[in-house]
Design a protein around this motif. Sequence first.
Motif, short mmCIF file in Angstrom:
data_model
loop_
_atom_site.label_atom_id
_atom_site.label_comp_id
_atom_site.label_asym_id
_atom_site.label_seq_id
_atom_site.Cartn_x
_atom_site.Cartn_y
_atom_site.Cartn_z
N LEU B 44 0.83 -1.21 0.00
CA LEU B 44 0.00 0.00 0.00
C LEU B 44 0.86 1.26 0.00
CD1 LEU B 44 -2.87 -0.79 2.55
CD2 LEU B 44 -3.17 -0.16 0.14
N TYR B 45 1.78 1.33 0.95
CA TYR B 45 2.53 2.58 1.14
C TYR B 45 3.66 2.78 0.14
CZ TYR B 45 0.00 4.28 5.15
OH TYR B 45 -0.98 4.80 5.94
N ASN B 46 4.11 1.69 -0.49
CA ASN B 46 5.22 1.84 -1.44
C ASN B 46 4.80 1.73 -2.90
OD1 ASN B 46 7.65 2.21 0.30
ND2 ASN B 46 6.93 0.27 1.17
N ARG B 63 -6.68 8.01 1.14
CA ARG B 63 -6.79 7.81 2.58
C ARG B 63 -6.61 6.34 2.91
NH1 ARG B 63 -8.19 12.91 0.76
NH2 ARG B 63 -9.18 14.18 2.39
N PHE B 64 -5.97 6.11 4.08
CA PHE B 64 -5.89 4.75 4.59
C PHE B 64 -6.30 4.75 6.06
CE2 PHE B 64 -3.39 1.51 6.96
CZ PHE B 64 -4.03 0.39 6.44
N VAL B 65 -7.23 3.88 6.40
CA VAL B 65 -7.68 3.73 7.79
C VAL B 65 -7.38 2.30 8.22
CG1 VAL B 65 -9.65 3.77 9.36
CG2 VAL B 65 -9.52 5.43 7.48
N GLN B 66 -6.55 2.16 9.24
CA GLN B 66 -6.25 0.81 9.74
C GLN B 66 -7.22 0.48 10.85
OE1 GLN B 66 -2.14 -0.40 10.00
NE2 GLN B 66 -2.54 -1.47 11.91
N SER B 67 -8.24 -0.28 10.50
CA SER B 67 -9.27 -0.61 11.48
C SER B 67 -8.72 -1.54 12.56
CB SER B 67 -10.48 -1.23 10.79
OG SER B 67 -11.56 -1.33 11.69
N PRO B 109 1.96 11.88 12.43
CA PRO B 109 1.97 12.23 11.00
C PRO B 109 1.74 11.00 10.13
CG PRO B 109 3.80 13.29 12.13
CD PRO B 109 3.18 12.35 13.13
N GLY B 110 0.84 11.13 9.18
CA GLY B 110 0.56 10.04 8.25
C GLY B 110 -0.64 9.20 8.65
N ILE B 111 -1.07 9.30 9.90
CA ILE B 111 -2.23 8.51 10.32
C ILE B 111 -3.50 9.34 10.14
CG2 ILE B 111 -3.37 7.37 12.27
CD1 ILE B 111 -0.72 6.28 13.11
N GLU B 112 -4.45 8.79 9.43
CA GLU B 112 -5.65 9.53 9.07
C GLU B 112 -6.71 9.51 10.16
OE1 GLU B 112 -6.27 11.36 6.46
OE2 GLU B 112 -4.70 10.79 5.06
N TYR B 139 -9.86 10.91 -5.01
CA TYR B 139 -9.05 10.06 -4.13
C TYR B 139 -9.78 8.77 -3.80
CZ TYR B 139 -11.75 11.89 -0.04
OH TYR B 139 -12.73 12.24 0.86
N ARG B 140 -8.98 7.78 -3.37
CA ARG B 140 -9.54 6.49 -2.98
C ARG B 140 -9.33 6.29 -1.48
NH1 ARG B 140 -5.73 3.17 -6.70
NH2 ARG B 140 -4.38 4.69 -5.69
N VAL B 141 -10.19 5.52 -0.89
CA VAL B 141 -10.08 5.24 0.55
C VAL B 141 -9.85 3.75 0.73
CG1 VAL B 141 -11.16 5.47 2.82
CG2 VAL B 141 -11.72 7.11 0.99
N PHE B 142 -8.75 3.42 1.39
CA PHE B 142 -8.40 2.03 1.68
C PHE B 142 -8.56 1.80 3.17
CE2 PHE B 142 -6.37 0.78 -2.34
CZ PHE B 142 -6.20 2.02 -2.94
N THR B 143 -9.06 0.65 3.53
CA THR B 143 -9.10 0.31 4.95
C THR B 143 -8.69 -1.14 5.12
OG1 THR B 143 -10.43 0.30 6.98
CG2 THR B 143 -11.59 -0.23 4.94
#
Lengths: 312, 279
Positions: B44-46, B63-67, B109-112, B139-143
């Motif tokens: 995801l991040y790279n 956006r990325f949300v780590q549930s 920083p970096g955490i949504e 934009y896309r939202v990933f979780t």
Amino acid sequence: MSEKRETRIVYGEALVEAGQRNDRVAVLDADLFKSTRSVLFRDAFPERFVDMGIAEMDMVSTAAGLSASGMVPFVNTFAMFITAHCYDQIRIQICYPRLHVVLAGSSAGLTQGPDGASHQSLEDIALMRALPKMTVLVPADGVETRAMTLAAAGQLDGPIYLRLGRYPVPDVLPEDYVFELGRAKWLRDGDDVAILACGHMVAAAVDAAEKLAQEGISAAVVNMSTIKPLDVASVHEAMRRRLVVTVEEHSIIGGLGGAVAEAMAEVGGGPRLLRLGTRDVFGESAVADELLEKHGLTPDGIASSVAGALSH
Amino acid sequence: METSERTLRLKSVSYREAILRIISQAGAGHTGGDLSAIDILNVLYNRILNVSPQTASDPDRDRFVQSKGHCVEALYAVLADRGFFPSAELDTVCRYGSRLIGHPTRAVPGIEHNTGALGHGLAVAVGMALAGRLDGRSYRVFTLLGDGELDEGSNWEASMAAAHYGLDNLIVIVDRNGLQITGPTEQVNALEPLADKFRSFGYALRQVDGHDIPALVEALASAPFERGKPSLLLAHTVKGKGISFAENQAGWHHRVPSAAELERAWAELAAQRAALEGS
């Protein structure tokens, strides 16, 4: 006397006005939009209205996502569902990151009426007040409901709980009233007792003060519409009387009465405090006036309790 | 092996080392889930998210949300590597006064978004995806969800909303490692047939080996899997992946390695690195 209005109805109208003033306002509802009156916003701004179905927890978290992406969401359902049912979501998703989300708790208090205890929120102020970063607002009448709704969509920030009722109340505030966060409004001065009230109970307290005056008791009435942050200076001023009274359509535990008790205890000394509200019980089915009568929250009931406390 | 793939796989080795270092110094953490999710976060991040420290407040960023917030150590390892904060700060995770606390917060920083209570992230991601649509942004939202947290009913509420609103800017990744804190998901509160459940809730679904780097890149780059539907990537993973004695052990959900276990882990990871560098 002005026409009596329900704060939930005025709120629905003000929400449309908020949407006109601020195009970032979005509104969510959980299948109760006719009752919460967010239907008016839906009709005016359908593209900014999100119906979540009967999924309140989902609605609160979705509002957090909207807020985190720059919208100003107003979340609507009955007060009990939005607070008790969604507490974890409110706590973690809205208060912890301090997002600007307005939780509008509709049909709050005993005067929800016939549905009974499951729908009568008598603990919601206590629940919301305990959350860090939360602002808790209980408008006294239609004038203040409009002012608070517009403020919540405008200059205010962070998480806001706005408690709304379905009991028709007369306006107790002037049309040119300016809402200031954390500033109580002294509606009437008096030397013997200070009655601090919120929501529907402000109008009842004003009437109670009239009745007390006829008995020779001079009562001040204060609209404590910001429960958090509490106007502690007004509490201290109230303590210059022989008795301080709180009146709320809520449990005497943890709400306005609890907040005022904490503020008074921190100063120490001073007069005693009489808390009027529901006394650690659930609600029940009845029409609103029957329940207010039962719990001593009518003008007569308040006046009688105040006179009784002063005579001890 | 292509250079690009080797680079990413070497990163995964480094991330696994960072995760173990973080957990060891903190004396706490979620080893098993960190290791099952790290290859997904790596990709995801790279390769996928258009995020960087310089564009952290760009309204058009993905956006990325780590549930599954308890696996924050893995996220910290990747964010530090991407330059969102100094890598030296990883030595402060869970320490008094550190902003790198035990579950994600926006203060980092970096955490949504803040997570930690399970079952919240998907609905937040739905809100972000709705906001993107309202704003006309692309934009896309990933979780990323754990499989254990699928027990929470709020995921299914949010899934209904995602499908109802046809959010094809939403990509849900499920870290299907098959274990939750007290045992296998199928023994605790059975999830299967999971793919069928997600499809019936309205997702366009793909399945992938969650440790196969090229397959993850290909799958995530192909989102949305279908126009007008939210995407769901069911990533089959191994809890504790990469450390032989931690693999598929529910006990490693939040176990902290002993000194002897750490020595074995370093040796295994060094061997993985050597094999990649020689390939």
